[in-house]
Design a protein around this motif. Structure first.
Motif, mmCIF file in Angstrom:
data_model
loop_
_atom_site.group_PDB
_atom_site.id
_atom_site.type_symbol
_atom_site.label_atom_id
_atom_site.label_comp_id
_atom_site.label_asym_id
_atom_site.label_seq_id
_atom_site.Cartn_x
_atom_site.Cartn_y
_atom_site.Cartn_z
ATOM 1 N N ALA A 185 0.816 -1.206 0.000
ATOM 2 C CA ALA A 185 0.000 0.000 0.000
ATOM 3 C C ALA A 185 0.856 1.265 0.000
ATOM 4 O O ALA A 185 2.014 1.253 0.400
ATOM 5 N N SER A 186 0.235 2.353 -0.437
ATOM 6 C CA SER A 186 0.871 3.664 -0.323
ATOM 7 C C SER A 186 0.327 4.332 0.942
ATOM 8 O O SER A 186 -0.876 4.305 1.202
ATOM 9 N N LEU A 202 0.563 7.770 3.678
ATOM 10 C CA LEU A 202 0.969 9.132 4.012
ATOM 11 C C LEU A 202 1.013 9.240 5.526
ATOM 12 O O LEU A 202 -0.006 9.057 6.194
ATOM 13 N N SER A 261 7.682 5.566 9.543
ATOM 14 C CA SER A 261 8.078 5.356 8.145
ATOM 15 C C SER A 261 8.964 4.118 8.003
ATOM 16 O O SER A 261 8.765 3.299 7.092
ATOM 17 N N LYS A 265 7.957 0.932 5.787
ATOM 18 C CA LYS A 265 8.788 0.589 4.632
ATOM 19 C C LYS A 265 9.314 -0.838 4.775
ATOM 20 O O LYS A 265 9.360 -1.594 3.802
ATOM 21 N N HIS A 304 5.622 -1.204 2.403
ATOM 22 C CA HIS A 304 4.762 -0.118 1.935
ATOM 23 C C HIS A 304 5.562 1.045 1.359
ATOM 24 O O HIS A 304 6.715 1.270 1.742
ATOM 25 N N GLU A 305 4.935 1.778 0.467
ATOM 26 C CA GLU A 305 5.491 3.026 -0.057
ATOM 27 C C GLU A 305 5.044 4.127 0.905
ATOM 28 O O GLU A 305 3.852 4.271 1.173
ATOM 29 N N VAL A 306 5.986 4.898 1.429
ATOM 30 C CA VAL A 306 5.653 5.877 2.465
ATOM 31 C C VAL A 306 6.068 7.279 2.028
ATOM 32 O O VAL A 306 7.183 7.499 1.577
ATOM 33 N N ARG A 307 5.133 8.215 2.195
ATOM 34 C CA ARG A 307 5.410 9.650 2.054
ATOM 35 C C ARG A 307 5.112 10.284 3.403
ATOM 36 O O ARG A 307 4.338 9.742 4.186
ATOM 37 N N GLN A 348 -1.306 13.382 -4.844
ATOM 38 C CA GLN A 348 -1.332 11.937 -5.072
ATOM 39 C C GLN A 348 -2.068 11.263 -3.926
ATOM 40 O O GLN A 348 -1.620 11.295 -2.778
ATOM 41 N N CYS A 367 -3.502 8.207 -1.622
ATOM 42 C CA CYS A 367 -2.828 7.026 -1.097
ATOM 43 C C CYS A 367 -3.876 6.064 -0.546
ATOM 44 O O CYS A 367 -5.065 6.376 -0.517
ATOM 45 N N ASP A 368 -3.420 4.910 -0.090
ATOM 46 C CA ASP A 368 -4.319 3.896 0.462
ATOM 47 C C ASP A 368 -4.614 4.126 1.939
ATOM 48 O O ASP A 368 -5.657 3.734 2.438
#
Length: 127
Positions: free
Chosen positions: A2-3, A5, A18, A22, A26-29, A44, A46-47
């Motif tokens: 998942a993405s 935030l 984070s 990670k 997961h993709e983390v911002r 963008q 996210c999930d």
């Protein structure tokens, strides 16, 4: 995976969250405050959004309410991760639209498990 935030103004906690997510694939911002979170969400989607409550400017519940009002905002999973633990705080967070609530300090083992459970639950209910 998942993405995600992560919205947290404490850099050490932001780093830990984070890192854990990670490591779980997961993709983390990240964002340091509510305004930055809304801007990143608009850029963008996210999930999952993980929100601290007490941040400069907008609070976590305010950010959650604003995301829920945006296009696609009903589809994202929201986890409130905060030091606030009174019943009224939990009630206010759920009224703002959060899907799950965890208090700090949190278990580094529990957070990725709760994230996975939340993502699964939200995906099933929003099909």
């Amino acid at each position: 995976m998942a993405s995600v935030l992560v919205v947290e103004d404490d850099t050490d906690i932001q780093f830990m969250i984070s890192f854990l997510l990670k490591k779980a694939g997961h993709e983390v911002r990240t964002a340091d405050d509510g305004q930055a979170a809304l801007a990143k969400w608009a850029e963008q989607r996210c999930d999952l959004v993980i929100l601290d409550w007490m941040m400069p400017g907008l609070t976590g519940p305010e950010v959650c309410s604003r995301i829920r009002a945006m296009p696609g905002g009903q589809d994202v999973a929201v986890l409130m991760l905060t030091a606030k633990s009174e019943k009224d705080d939990v009630t206010e967070a759920f009224a703002a639209g959060v899907d799950d609530y965890m208090t700090k300090p949190f278990s580094p083992r529990e957070l990725p498990e709760r994230v996975e459970a939340l993502l699964t639950r939200v995906a099933q209910t929003r099909l």
